[in-house]
Design a protein around this motif. Structure first.
Motif, PDB file in Angstrom:
ATOM      1  N   ASP A 168       0.842  -1.188   0.000  1.00  0.00           N
ATOM      2  CA  ASP A 168       0.000   0.000   0.000  1.00  0.00           C
ATOM      3  C   ASP A 168       0.882   1.245   0.000  1.00  0.00           C
ATOM      4  O   ASP A 168       2.121   1.160  -0.007  1.00  0.00           O
ATOM      5  CB  ASP A 168      -0.967  -0.005   1.187  1.00  0.00           C
ATOM      6  CG  ASP A 168      -0.266  -0.153   2.535  1.00  0.00           C
ATOM      7  OD1 ASP A 168       0.950   0.142   2.622  1.00  0.00           O
ATOM      8  OD2 ASP A 168      -0.926  -0.568   3.504  1.00  0.00           O
ATOM      9  N   LEU A 169       0.233   2.394   0.008  1.00  0.00           N
ATOM     10  CA  LEU A 169       0.963   3.654  -0.073  1.00  0.00           C
ATOM     11  C   LEU A 169       1.906   3.829   1.112  1.00  0.00           C
ATOM     12  O   LEU A 169       3.038   4.299   0.946  1.00  0.00           O
ATOM     13  CB  LEU A 169      -0.031   4.818  -0.140  1.00  0.00           C
ATOM     14  CG  LEU A 169       0.555   6.229  -0.185  1.00  0.00           C
ATOM     15  CD1 LEU A 169       1.511   6.396  -1.360  1.00  0.00           C
ATOM     16  CD2 LEU A 169      -0.571   7.263  -0.249  1.00  0.00           C
ATOM     17  N   ASP A 170       1.481   3.449   2.300  1.00  0.00           N
ATOM     18  CA  ASP A 170       2.344   3.606   3.471  1.00  0.00           C
ATOM     19  C   ASP A 170       3.647   2.823   3.319  1.00  0.00           C
ATOM     20  O   ASP A 170       4.730   3.329   3.644  1.00  0.00           O
ATOM     21  CB  ASP A 170       1.607   3.147   4.729  1.00  0.00           C
ATOM     22  CG  ASP A 170       0.505   4.109   5.159  1.00  0.00           C
ATOM     23  OD1 ASP A 170       0.566   5.289   4.766  1.00  0.00           O
ATOM     24  OD2 ASP A 170      -0.421   3.672   5.863  1.00  0.00           O
ATOM     25  N   ALA A 171       3.553   1.587   2.829  1.00  0.00           N
ATOM     26  CA  ALA A 171       4.752   0.777   2.638  1.00  0.00           C
ATOM     27  C   ALA A 171       5.657   1.380   1.567  1.00  0.00           C
ATOM     28  O   ALA A 171       6.892   1.341   1.678  1.00  0.00           O
ATOM     29  CB  ALA A 171       4.371  -0.650   2.264  1.00  0.00           C
TER      30      ALA A 171
ATOM     31  N   SER B 288      -5.078   5.868   1.353  1.00  0.00           N
ATOM     32  CA  SER B 288      -5.831   7.072   1.688  1.00  0.00           C
ATOM     33  C   SER B 288      -5.488   8.253   0.782  1.00  0.00           C
ATOM     34  O   SER B 288      -4.312   8.544   0.544  1.00  0.00           O
ATOM     35  CB  SER B 288      -5.526   7.443   3.151  1.00  0.00           C
ATOM     36  OG  SER B 288      -5.816   8.772   3.425  1.00  0.00           O
ATOM     37  N   ILE B 289      -6.519   8.934   0.300  1.00  0.00           N
ATOM     38  CA  ILE B 289      -6.326  10.163  -0.459  1.00  0.00           C
ATOM     39  C   ILE B 289      -5.620  11.203   0.411  1.00  0.00           C
ATOM     40  O   ILE B 289      -4.758  11.954  -0.068  1.00  0.00           O
ATOM     41  CB  ILE B 289      -7.680  10.703  -0.955  1.00  0.00           C
ATOM     42  CG1 ILE B 289      -8.252   9.813  -2.074  1.00  0.00           C
ATOM     43  CG2 ILE B 289      -7.540  12.154  -1.441  1.00  0.00           C
ATOM     44  CD1 ILE B 289      -7.616   9.984  -3.421  1.00  0.00           C
ATOM     45  N   GLU B 290      -5.959  11.241   1.686  1.00  0.00           N
ATOM     46  CA  GLU B 290      -5.340  12.203   2.590  1.00  0.00           C
ATOM     47  C   GLU B 290      -3.846  11.953   2.726  1.00  0.00           C
ATOM     48  O   GLU B 290      -3.044  12.900   2.721  1.00  0.00           O
ATOM     49  CB  GLU B 290      -6.036  12.140   3.959  1.00  0.00           C
ATOM     50  CG  GLU B 290      -7.466  12.644   3.978  1.00  0.00           C
ATOM     51  CD  GLU B 290      -8.453  11.716   3.308  1.00  0.00           C
ATOM     52  OE1 GLU B 290      -9.520  12.205   2.866  1.00  0.00           O
ATOM     53  OE2 GLU B 290      -8.172  10.492   3.215  1.00  0.00           O
ATOM     54  N   THR B 291      -3.455  10.679   2.828  1.00  0.00           N
ATOM     55  CA  THR B 291      -2.030  10.353   2.885  1.00  0.00           C
ATOM     56  C   THR B 291      -1.343  10.718   1.576  1.00  0.00           C
ATOM     57  O   THR B 291      -0.229  11.250   1.562  1.00  0.00           O
ATOM     58  CB  THR B 291      -1.828   8.861   3.193  1.00  0.00           C
ATOM     59  OG1 THR B 291      -2.445   8.546   4.430  1.00  0.00           O
ATOM     60  CG2 THR B 291      -0.350   8.516   3.264  1.00  0.00           C
ATOM     61  N   LEU B 292      -2.015  10.437   0.465  1.00  0.00           N
ATOM     62  CA  LEU B 292      -1.462  10.784  -0.845  1.00  0.00           C
ATOM     63  C   LEU B 292      -1.221  12.284  -0.950  1.00  0.00           C
ATOM     64  O   LEU B 292      -0.184  12.725  -1.450  1.00  0.00           O
ATOM     65  CB  LEU B 292      -2.411  10.312  -1.948  1.00  0.00           C
ATOM     66  CG  LEU B 292      -1.945  10.526  -3.383  1.00  0.00           C
ATOM     67  CD1 LEU B 292      -0.694   9.715  -3.675  1.00  0.00           C
ATOM     68  CD2 LEU B 292      -3.052  10.152  -4.376  1.00  0.00           C
TER      69      LEU B 292
ATOM     70  N   THR C  88      -5.456  15.381  -6.550  1.00  0.00           N
ATOM     71  CA  THR C  88      -4.578  15.391  -5.379  1.00  0.00           C
ATOM     72  C   THR C  88      -3.118  15.533  -5.778  1.00  0.00           C
ATOM     73  O   THR C  88      -2.281  15.882  -4.936  1.00  0.00           O
ATOM     74  CB  THR C  88      -4.796  14.102  -4.560  1.00  0.00           C
ATOM     75  OG1 THR C  88      -6.175  14.034  -4.184  1.00  0.00           O
ATOM     76  CG2 THR C  88      -3.951  14.063  -3.308  1.00  0.00           C
ATOM     77  N   LEU C  89      -2.808  15.286  -7.044  1.00  0.00           N
ATOM     78  CA  LEU C  89      -1.423  15.314  -7.535  1.00  0.00           C
ATOM     79  C   LEU C  89      -1.283  16.345  -8.658  1.00  0.00           C
ATOM     80  O   LEU C  89      -0.946  16.014  -9.800  1.00  0.00           O
ATOM     81  CB  LEU C  89      -1.028  13.920  -8.030  1.00  0.00           C
ATOM     82  CG  LEU C  89      -1.121  12.799  -6.985  1.00  0.00           C
ATOM     83  CD1 LEU C  89      -0.918  11.440  -7.643  1.00  0.00           C
ATOM     84  CD2 LEU C  89      -0.121  13.015  -5.857  1.00  0.00           C
ATOM     85  N   PRO C  90      -1.511  17.622  -8.368  1.00  0.00           N
ATOM     86  CA  PRO C  90      -1.520  18.634  -9.436  1.00  0.00           C
ATOM     87  C   PRO C  90      -0.174  18.844 -10.107  1.00  0.00           C
ATOM     88  O   PRO C  90      -0.117  19.346 -11.238  1.00  0.00           O
ATOM     89  CB  PRO C  90      -1.976  19.908  -8.711  1.00  0.00           C
ATOM     90  CG  PRO C  90      -1.571  19.686  -7.284  1.00  0.00           C
ATOM     91  CD  PRO C  90      -1.763  18.217  -7.043  1.00  0.00           C
ATOM     92  N   ASP C  91       0.906  18.487  -9.429  1.00  0.00           N
ATOM     93  CA  ASP C  91       2.234  18.725  -9.998  1.00  0.00           C
ATOM     94  C   ASP C  91       2.779  17.533 -10.772  1.00  0.00           C
ATOM     95  O   ASP C  91       3.879  17.614 -11.335  1.00  0.00           O
ATOM     96  CB  ASP C  91       3.220  19.100  -8.887  1.00  0.00           C
ATOM     97  CG  ASP C  91       2.850  20.413  -8.217  1.00  0.00           C
ATOM     98  OD1 ASP C  91       2.318  21.303  -8.905  1.00  0.00           O
ATOM     99  OD2 ASP C  91       3.079  20.544  -6.994  1.00  0.00           O
ATOM    100  N   VAL C  92       2.050  16.427 -10.789  1.00  0.00           N
ATOM    101  CA  VAL C  92       2.488  15.251 -11.548  1.00  0.00           C
ATOM    102  C   VAL C  92       1.995  15.418 -12.986  1.00  0.00           C
ATOM    103  O   VAL C  92       0.796  15.421 -13.251  1.00  0.00           O
ATOM    104  CB  VAL C  92       1.950  13.947 -10.933  1.00  0.00           C
ATOM    105  CG1 VAL C  92       2.413  12.755 -11.755  1.00  0.00           C
ATOM    106  CG2 VAL C  92       2.425  13.812  -9.495  1.00  0.00           C
TER     107      VAL C  92
END
Length: 272
Positions: A146-149, A176-180, A228-232
């Motif tokens: 997952d994203l955390d790992a 989580s979107i918040e973590t992202l 959530t990723l405007p700079d990508v």
């Protein structure tokens, strides 16, 4: 301005020069490739190998320059329990450097998280030495599940490492979107597809390799992820559609449908 591209998995063995032309014809800006295709080849494309065929590498570089397409992602690096990345992937990274690849990605199927983190750190060192940007993707069936790992892997490897966000894996991992949002600066690349909430294929790997969904046809929160990723800037279509291919729908038509769906997602995410 976001750049859309075609990843290798959605075209089931289409030779890389043809992929360049397809991307240009569909008004995309980049492609992603591997050094040799997967075995599944329903359209009977000729076999090819960027590792073994220097002429193909020259032709690919010429096509990229002629059509104004970037080679953004070099994929196909699996971290495994019985390999050492320095021995296994040095030659391939040299080829990606020769081809002018911008970014190289890896995924782990080593059951040890500790060894995965260490091997990814070596991969990062190797990539940076060649002027390549290293990324790692997470997946529910990987030890980097997952994203955390994946954040742990990037922090272990140092500031040159980045995350690759595959929208199916993000959705299915429960990340989580918040973590992202909190780590958006760590993200280097998005691979987009849609997916149903409940899998239609029990085997996760089979679904991921052969049967994803066109953006907008499934349940993944694609617009929220992209917003959530405007700079990508790079968003690649990682969308294998085996069922359509076996109905005779060619790579051009399949990818045209995917790009149309992706443009709607990006427009909604960016408020265009």
């Amino acid at each position: 301005m976001r750049k859309l591209g075609l990843e290798f998995l959605g075209v089931f063995g289409l030779p890389p020069v043809d992929l360049v032309h397809l991307a240009a014809d569909l008004d995309c800006q980049f492609i992603g490739t591997v050094l040799a295709p997967i075995d599944y080849n329903p359209e009977n494309f000729p076999k090819w190998s960027l590792s073994e065929d220097a002429a193909l590498r020259r032709d690919l570089k010429a096509a990229l320059a002629d059509r104004g397409i970037e080679l953004t992602l070099g994929d196909g690096h699996a971290l495994l329990a019985d390999i050492d990345v320095r021995e296994t992937y040095s030659a391939g990274l040299d080829i990606y450097q020769e081809l002018g690849v911008r970014r190289v990605n890896c995924i782990s199927f080593d059951p040890s998280l500790e060894r995965t983190y260490d091997q990814f750190a070596v991969f990062v060192e190797m990539a940076v030495a060649r002027g390549l940007e290293p990324t790692i993707e997470f997946c529910p069936i990987s030890v980097v599940k997952d994203l955390d790992a994946a954040i742990g892997a990037v922090r272990h490897a140092g500031p040159s490492a980045k995350l690759l966000i595959d929208t199916m894996h993000f959705f299915r991992s429960g990340s989580s979107i918040e973590t992202l949002a909190a780590v958006s600066g760590m993200v280097g690349h998005i691979q987009m597809c849609d997916a149903p909430q409940v899998p239609s294929i029990p085997d996760y790997m089979e679904e991921a390799m052969y049967e994803r969904m066109i953006p907008g046809d499934g349940d993944a929160p694609l617009s929220r992820i992209v917003a959530t990723l405007p700079d990508v800037q790079s968003i690649g279509m990682e969308i294998p559609l085996r069922s359509l291919a076996e109905q005779g729908v060619g790579a051009r038509e399949r990818m045209a449908r995917c790009i149309a769906g992706a443009r709607k997602v990006v427009a909604e995410a960016d408020g265009v």
